[in-house]
Design a protein around this motif. Structure first.
Motif, mmCIF file in Angstrom:
data_model
loop_
_atom_site.group_PDB
_atom_site.id
_atom_site.type_symbol
_atom_site.label_atom_id
_atom_site.label_comp_id
_atom_site.label_asym_id
_atom_site.label_seq_id
_atom_site.Cartn_x
_atom_site.Cartn_y
_atom_site.Cartn_z
ATOM 1 N N GLU A 1 11.606 -1.194 -13.089
ATOM 2 C CA GLU A 1 12.689 -0.446 -13.730
ATOM 3 C C GLU A 1 12.735 -0.713 -15.229
ATOM 4 O O GLU A 1 12.876 0.213 -16.042
ATOM 5 C CB GLU A 1 14.035 -0.833 -13.098
ATOM 6 N N THR A 2 12.624 -1.984 -15.620
ATOM 7 C CA THR A 2 12.651 -2.349 -17.043
ATOM 8 C C THR A 2 11.490 -1.717 -17.800
ATOM 9 O O THR A 2 11.657 -1.194 -18.905
ATOM 10 C CB THR A 2 12.609 -3.871 -17.205
ATOM 11 N N HIS A 3 10.311 -1.759 -17.197
ATOM 12 C CA HIS A 3 9.133 -1.151 -17.823
ATOM 13 C C HIS A 3 9.316 0.354 -17.974
ATOM 14 O O HIS A 3 8.929 0.937 -19.003
ATOM 15 C CB HIS A 3 7.895 -1.457 -16.995
ATOM 16 N N SER A 4 9.898 1.009 -16.957
ATOM 17 C CA SER A 4 10.113 2.456 -17.025
ATOM 18 C C SER A 4 11.094 2.807 -18.137
ATOM 19 O O SER A 4 10.876 3.761 -18.897
ATOM 20 C CB SER A 4 10.637 2.964 -15.677
ATOM 21 N N LEU A 5 12.183 2.033 -18.247
ATOM 22 C CA LEU A 5 13.158 2.285 -19.308
ATOM 23 C C LEU A 5 12.540 2.064 -20.688
ATOM 24 O O LEU A 5 12.816 2.800 -21.643
ATOM 25 C CB LEU A 5 14.376 1.385 -19.118
ATOM 26 N N LEU B 1 16.351 0.462 -4.224
ATOM 27 C CA LEU B 1 15.653 -0.379 -3.259
ATOM 28 C C LEU B 1 16.595 -0.891 -2.170
ATOM 29 O O LEU B 1 16.402 -0.622 -0.988
ATOM 30 C CB LEU B 1 14.997 -1.554 -3.981
ATOM 31 N N PHE B 2 17.611 -1.641 -2.556
ATOM 32 C CA PHE B 2 18.568 -2.179 -1.591
ATOM 33 C C PHE B 2 19.884 -1.419 -1.719
ATOM 34 O O PHE B 2 20.484 -1.372 -2.793
ATOM 35 C CB PHE B 2 18.804 -3.674 -1.844
ATOM 36 N N MET C 1 4.227 -4.841 -4.710
ATOM 37 C CA MET C 1 3.104 -5.381 -5.486
ATOM 38 C C MET C 1 2.036 -4.318 -5.720
ATOM 39 O O MET C 1 1.422 -4.267 -6.793
ATOM 40 C CB MET C 1 2.507 -6.583 -4.764
ATOM 41 N N VAL C 2 1.821 -3.470 -4.748
ATOM 42 C CA VAL C 2 0.802 -2.425 -4.894
ATOM 43 C C VAL C 2 1.215 -1.403 -5.949
ATOM 44 O O VAL C 2 0.379 -0.928 -6.739
ATOM 45 C CB VAL C 2 0.551 -1.740 -3.535
ATOM 46 N N VAL C 3 2.519 -1.040 -5.987
ATOM 47 C CA VAL C 3 2.984 0.006 -6.908
ATOM 48 C C VAL C 3 3.667 -0.587 -8.139
ATOM 49 O O VAL C 3 4.412 0.114 -8.828
ATOM 50 C CB VAL C 3 3.949 0.971 -6.185
ATOM 51 N N LYS D 1 12.642 -7.633 -4.890
ATOM 52 C CA LYS D 1 13.659 -7.187 -5.847
ATOM 53 C C LYS D 1 13.237 -7.509 -7.284
ATOM 54 O O LYS D 1 13.426 -6.684 -8.195
ATOM 55 C CB LYS D 1 14.986 -7.876 -5.528
ATOM 56 N N THR D 2 12.646 -8.663 -7.488
ATOM 57 C CA THR D 2 12.192 -9.042 -8.832
ATOM 58 C C THR D 2 11.110 -8.090 -9.340
ATOM 59 O O THR D 2 11.137 -7.648 -10.495
ATOM 60 C CB THR D 2 11.653 -10.481 -8.817
ATOM 61 N N ILE D 3 10.160 -7.782 -8.494
ATOM 62 C CA ILE D 3 9.089 -6.859 -8.889
ATOM 63 C C ILE D 3 9.668 -5.483 -9.192
ATOM 64 O O ILE D 3 9.277 -4.826 -10.166
ATOM 65 C CB ILE D 3 8.020 -6.774 -7.785
#
Length: 383
Positions: free
Chosen positions: A364-368, A257-258, A294-296, A357-359
Motif C-alpha cells: 500500500e505504501t509503495h502504491s501511494l 486484506l482483513f 510474498m508472490v505479489v 499484514k506487514t507485506i
C-alpha cells in the motif's frame, strides 16, 4: 450369469454414475446462480427473492431462458439481450465453482464410501449404487451439511471482495442450522472432540466394518455431540481471533486484506468440522495468505485485492474434499508429538497473519508513493 445380463447391468450402473454426477453439478450450478443474487442483494438489505433478476443498466427483467446457470451467459455472449450491456463473467464463474464443488464433494464423500473423511472407517462398497441400496444416508447428510457451510463461506468471501460487510443474518442462519442439526445428528460429526490412542480403529474394527451398516442416521440428543460442538466453537473462536488479529489493532481506514467478520467464518468452521480440523484450516489459510502476499509483493495493492477470507474459503474447500489427508488426529502419533504439532500450528497462525499484514502495508505504501510521483510529474509537465 449370462454375458448379456452382465453387460446390461454394467451399462445401467455406468448410466447411474453419469446421471448422479451430472445431477450434482447441475444442482450446484443452480445454487451458485442463487448465490450470485445473495452476494449482490443481501449486503444492500434487498429482498433476495423479489423482484426478478434484471439488467442493472436497462432494468429489463432477465428471461427464464437467459437465466440458466452458465449456459445462459454463454448464449448471450456475456451481454444483455436488450441493451447489449456487458454482464460480468463473475456470475458464470461462481456458478461453475459451486457446481464443481458439489460434484467433487459427492465423489469425495458419497461415491467413495467416506474414504476421505477423517477418522471414519470407510464403507466396504463404493459407487452410486450405494444410494439405491440405502447405505449412504449418513454420507448424504454429511454432504449437505458441508455444502451449506461451503456456500455460506464462499458468499461471505465474495461479499468482502466487494468491500461490503458480511450480513449478520447470513452468519446467524448458518450458526443456527449447524448447531441444531449437529446437536441431534451425531453422524454429522465423524471426528469426536475427544480422541485417544486407544480409540484408534483396530484391525478388528476394520474387519467388522466390512459388514457394518453405515447408512443409518440416529436422530437424538447425545452429550458427545454437544461436547464436539462446544470444543469446535471454542477453538474456532481462538483460531478466528489469531487469524484476524491485525484487524483488531489497525487504526487506519478499513483494509482490503482483513475485514470484520473473517473470524466468524473460522468459528463456523469449528462448529461444522470440529476443533481438530479448524486448527488445520486456520494454519493453512494463514500460510497460503502470507505466501500469496510474498508472490505479489511487487505489485500495486489494487491488483489482486483478495481478502483474507478468500484464503479461508480456499483452504476450507480442500479440507472438505481431502480432510483425511490434511488433518492429523490423536492416535496417529504419540500424544506429546501431537500436542507439539497442534501448538506450533496455533502459534504460527498470528505470526503468519502479522507477516502478511506487514507485506500488504508495504504494498500500500509503495502504491501511494508511486501515485504521488505520477501526480508530481503530471503537474510539472502541465506547468
Amino acid at each position: 450369469m449370462h454375458p448379456m445380463l452382465v453387460y446390461s447391468s454394467s451399462i445401467s450402473l455406468w448410466g447411474l454414475e453419469v446421471f448422479t454426477a451430472v445431477w450434482c453439478f447441475v444442482m450446484g450450478s443452480v445454487i451458485g446462480s442463487f448465490l450470485n443474487v445473495v452476494i449482490y442483494r443481501l449486503p444492500l438489505g434487498l429482498n433476495i427473492s423479489k423482484p426478478k433478476s434484471r439488467c442493472p443498466v436497462c432494468e429489463t427483467p432477465i428471461q427464464t431462458r437467459d437465466n440458466l446457470p452458465i449456459i445462459g451467459w454463454l448464449l448471450l455472449r456475456g451481454k444483455c439481450r436488450t441493451c447489449q450491456a456487458p454482464i460480468s463473467i463473475r456470475y458464470p464463474i461462481v456458478e461453475a465453482m459451486v457446481g464443481c464443488f458439489f460434484l467433487l464433494l459427492y465423489f469425495s464423500l458419497v461415491h467413495s464410501g467416506g474414504r476421505f473423511v477423517p477418522y471414519r472407517i470407510p464403507n466396504k462398497f463404493w459407487g452410486a449404487y450405494q444410494i439405491l441400496e440405502g447405505h449412504t444416508w449418513d454420507l448424504i447428510a454429511l454432504d449437505l451439511y458441508y455444502c451449506y457451510l461451503f456456500v455460506v463461506v464462499l458468499a461471505a468471501a465474495y461479499i468482502q471482495f466487494d468491500r461490503q460487510k458480511i450480513p449478520l443474518r447470513l452468519l446467524m442462519w448458518c450458526f443456527v442450522i449447524g448447531f441444531s442439526t449437529g446437536l441431534f445428528l451425531p453422524e454429522l460429526h465423524p471426528v469426536p472432540a475427544m480422541i485417544t490412542a486407544a480409540a484408534k480403529p483396530t484391525a478388528t474394527d476394520l474387519i467388522l466394518s466390512e459388514v457394518r451398516y453405515h447408512g443409518s442416521l440416529h436422530w437424538g440428543f447425545q452429550g458427545a455431540s454437544l461436547m464436539t460442538l462446544w470444543w469446535g466453537l471454542f477453538y474456532g473462536g481462538i483460531v478466528g481471533f489469531l487469524y484476524s488479529w491485525p484487524l483488531m489493532i489497525q487504526k487506519e481506514k478499513p483494509s482490503t486484506l482483513f475485514q470484520s467478520g473473517t473470524s466468524c467464518l473460522l468459528i463456523l468452521t469449528g462448529l461444522y468440522l470440529g476443533w481438530q480440523q479448524v486448527v488445520t484450516v486456520g494454519f493453512l489459510a494463514a500460510f497460503c495468505l502470507v505466501c500469496f502476499q510474498m508472490v505479489v509483493r511487487n505489485r500495486k495493492a489494487e491488483h489482486l485485492p483478495l481478502p483474507a477470507s478468500a484464503f479461508v474459503a480456499a483452504v476450507l474447500t480442500l479440507q472438505l474434499l481431502l480432510g483425511k489427508y490434511l488433518t492429523l488426529l490423536p492416535g496417529e502419533t504419540s500424544t506429546t508429538v501431537y500436542m507439539i504439532i497442534v501448538g506450533c500450528q496455533i502459534i504460527a497462525i498470528p505470526i503468519l497473519s502479522g507477516l502478511a499484514k506487514t507485506i500488504y502495508r508495504k504494498r500500500e505504501t509503495h502504491s501511494l508513493f508511486q501515485e504521488s510521483i505520477s501526480v508530481d510529474e503530471t503537474s510539472t509537465l502541465t506547468e
